[in-house]
Enzyme design. Structure first.
Site, PDB file in Angstrom:
ATOM      1  CG  ASP A 157      93.713  35.846   5.840  1.00 42.66           C
ATOM      2  OD1 ASP A 157      94.664  35.375   5.191  1.00 42.66           O
ATOM      3  OD2 ASP A 157      93.829  36.302   6.992  1.00 42.66           O
ATOM      4  CD1 TRP A 190      96.792  31.300  -3.918  1.00 50.15           C
ATOM      5  CD2 TRP A 190      95.953  32.411  -5.666  1.00 50.15           C
ATOM      6  NE1 TRP A 190      96.931  30.500  -5.025  1.00 50.15           N
ATOM      7  CE2 TRP A 190      96.426  31.162  -6.109  1.00 50.15           C
ATOM      8  CE3 TRP A 190      95.370  33.287  -6.589  1.00 50.15           C
ATOM      9  CZ2 TRP A 190      96.342  30.771  -7.449  1.00 50.15           C
ATOM     10  CZ3 TRP A 190      95.281  32.894  -7.920  1.00 50.15           C
ATOM     11  CH2 TRP A 190      95.769  31.643  -8.337  1.00 50.15           C
ATOM     12  CE1 TYR A 193      96.920  31.203   4.975  1.00 46.23           C
ATOM     13  CE2 TYR A 193      96.583  33.126   3.580  1.00 46.23           C
ATOM     14  CZ  TYR A 193      96.512  32.516   4.819  1.00 46.23           C
ATOM     15  OH  TYR A 193      96.045  33.215   5.904  1.00 46.23           O
ATOM     16  CG  ASP A 221     100.349  37.267   9.373  1.00 50.53           C
ATOM     17  OD1 ASP A 221     100.166  37.239   8.131  1.00 50.53           O
ATOM     18  OD2 ASP A 221      99.521  36.854  10.203  1.00 50.53           O
TER      19      ASP A 221
HETATM   20  C1  GLA Z   1      96.195  36.140   8.768  1.00 50.74           C
HETATM   21  C2  GLA Z   1      96.542  37.455   8.056  1.00 50.74           C
HETATM   22  C3  GLA Z   1      96.664  38.571   9.086  1.00 50.74           C
HETATM   23  C4  GLA Z   1      95.371  38.697   9.866  1.00 50.74           C
HETATM   24  C5  GLA Z   1      95.017  37.370  10.513  1.00 50.74           C
HETATM   25  C6  GLA Z   1      93.652  37.392  11.149  1.00 50.74           C
HETATM   26  O1  GLA Z   1      97.234  35.701   9.578  1.00 50.74           O
HETATM   27  O2  GLA Z   1      97.734  37.331   7.337  1.00 50.74           O
HETATM   28  O3  GLA Z   1      96.969  39.786   8.443  1.00 50.74           O
HETATM   29  O4  GLA Z   1      94.334  39.142   9.009  1.00 50.74           O
HETATM   30  O5  GLA Z   1      95.021  36.314   9.551  1.00 50.74           O
HETATM   31  O6  GLA Z   1      93.345  36.183  11.773  1.00 50.74           O
END
Ligand code: GLA
Length: 408
Positions: A157, A190, A193, A221
């Site tokens: 992540d 990467w 973000y 997400d």
């Molecule tokens: C980010 C990722 C998610 C998950 C969370 C865990 O938001 O995109 O898929 O892994 O972190 O904290």
């Protein structure tokens, strides 16, 4: 209506620049804890749904006993919140001893003994998104430890990391994974973000990712709602073959649309069919994130549709939106879309989608050319529909899809 054969011909031009190390030649498939089990570390109050070794061992057992392993879901992925908050006296990360009393090496062995791949999670920055330990400052030590535990896949992540350092840091970890002595599929977060999902400068970041990672998250997400799932699908519904993320998709190099919500609470049956068909068409990893004991028979049939899975696993690059206005003019309240993917055996996968939410089911059609015959197979029905000449028309419910194989 659209001229399908002309639109599909354009798909043949797609060639991915893959990370060429023989890994992730097909999109990974498995089960990932994050969306359904998040960061619940209170095992006293929630013994059956907290992040502990039992959760992952149960997932291994259920993937096998419920038929998922047989159709390809053979990875179990730990996500955030597995570690303690402090490194040990050697500076190593350790799994929370109360929740993982047997340790991660033993958990990995359990997975391997059951022919499952061990999916793992960490963060390139100083801490994970959930506030647990990150890799920053410990790349070599941590990757060596993860390899010792036997991981086969690492989702890395990007929380708490300076954007300017992502390129060097993800490259450094990629090198360490390659040299680790294990085959480890590398999933990089990467682009998710960056302000533009890695697409600026002609997809500069995505090109780099396709050299150092096997798969990457480039968008928000997923959550268990149609608002979330449809926003993800909309992001991927571009109708151009030279969109940066389309041109890097192919064996060893996959865009990750995030987890499937099929089997959870937030989607209707038609929306579950839509997510699964389009995740197959877009060649994204297929990660279940659900309680495998409560999946309805209907949802399970979607997830275990072997013909649709075969499209997902095809060695071609991802498909695209071919036509975003495929409804008849007289049906102005509905939104007809046609998506396509050229498959490696010369046939085509087609998704006909009514993405509207007004009115009853409505016809969507496509033309080939007046004298061309083609055969159609309906993948959700599991039926050959026979031969057609020139044109094909199908009635699609609102917020639903049909998926076909077209053989010209
Ligand atoms: C980010 C990722 C998610 C998950 C969370 C865990 O938001 O995109 O898929 O892994 O972190 O904290």
């Amino acid at each position: 209506t659209m001229k399908l054969n002309l639109a599909l011909a354009a798909l043949y031009s797609l060639v991915a620049e893959a990370k060429d190390d023989g890994q992730a030649l097909k999109p990974p498939m498995g089960w990932m804890s994050w969306q359904r089990y998040v960061c619940n570390v209170d095992c006293e109050t929630y013994p059956d749904s907290c992040i502990n070794e039992k959760l992952y061992m149960n997932a291994v057992d259920l993937l096998k006993s419920e038929g998922y392993a047989d159709v390809g879901y053979t990875q179990v992925s730990i996500d955030d919140c597995w570690s303690t908050h402090e490194r040990d006296a050697n500076g190593d990360q350790v799994a929370d001893p109360a929740r993982f009393p047997s340790g991660l090496k033993a958990l990995g062995d359990y997975m391997h003994d059951n022919n499952m791949r061990f999916g793992f999670y960490s963060d390139i920055g100083t801490s994970t998104c959930g506030g647990y330990l990150g890799l920053k400052g410990y790349f070599e030590q941590d990757i060596a430890k993860f390899a010792e535990w036997g991981i086969d896949y690492l989702k890395l992540d990007g929380c708490y990391e300076d954007l300017a350092e992502m390129s060097d840091d993800y490259s450094a970890v990629s090198k360490l994974l390659s040299d680790s002595g294990r085959d480890i599929v590398f999933s990089c977060s990467w682009p998710a973000y960056t302000p533009d999902n890695g697409e600026s400068n002609d997809g500069e970041i995505l090109k780099k990712l396709s050299e150092i990672c096997h798969t990457w998250r480039n968008f928000d997400d997923v959550a268990d709602s149609w608002v979330s799932v449809s926003s993800i699908i909309d992001f991927w519904s571009r109708n151009t073959t030279d969109a940066p993320f389309v041109s890097v998709s192919g064996p060893g190099s996959w865009n990750d649309m995030d987890m499937l919500m099929v089997g959870n609470n937030g989607l209707s049956h038609g929306q579950e069919r839509t997510q699964f068909a389009l995740y197959a068409l877009f060649a994204t990893p297929l990660y279940l994130s659900t309680d495998l004991t409560t999946v309805s028979a209907e949802s399970k049939a979607i997830l275990q549709n072997t013909e649709i899975i075969a499209i997902n696993q095809d060695s071609s690059g991802q498909g695209i939106l071919l036509d975003d206005n495929a409804a008849a003019d007289s049906q102005w309240w509905m939104i007809g879309k046609i998506y396509g993917r050229a498959l490696s055996d010369g046939t085509f996968a087609i998704v006909m989608r009514n993405s509207g939410d007004m009115g009853p089911s409505t016809f969507i059609d496509f033309d080939v050319s007046s004298d061309t015959s083609f055969a159609l197979r309906d993948l959700y029905a599991g039926e050959d529909l026979g031969s057609f000449t020139g044109t094909f028309s199908s009635s699609i419910e609102t917020s639903n899809v049909e998926m076909y194989i077209v053989t010209l």
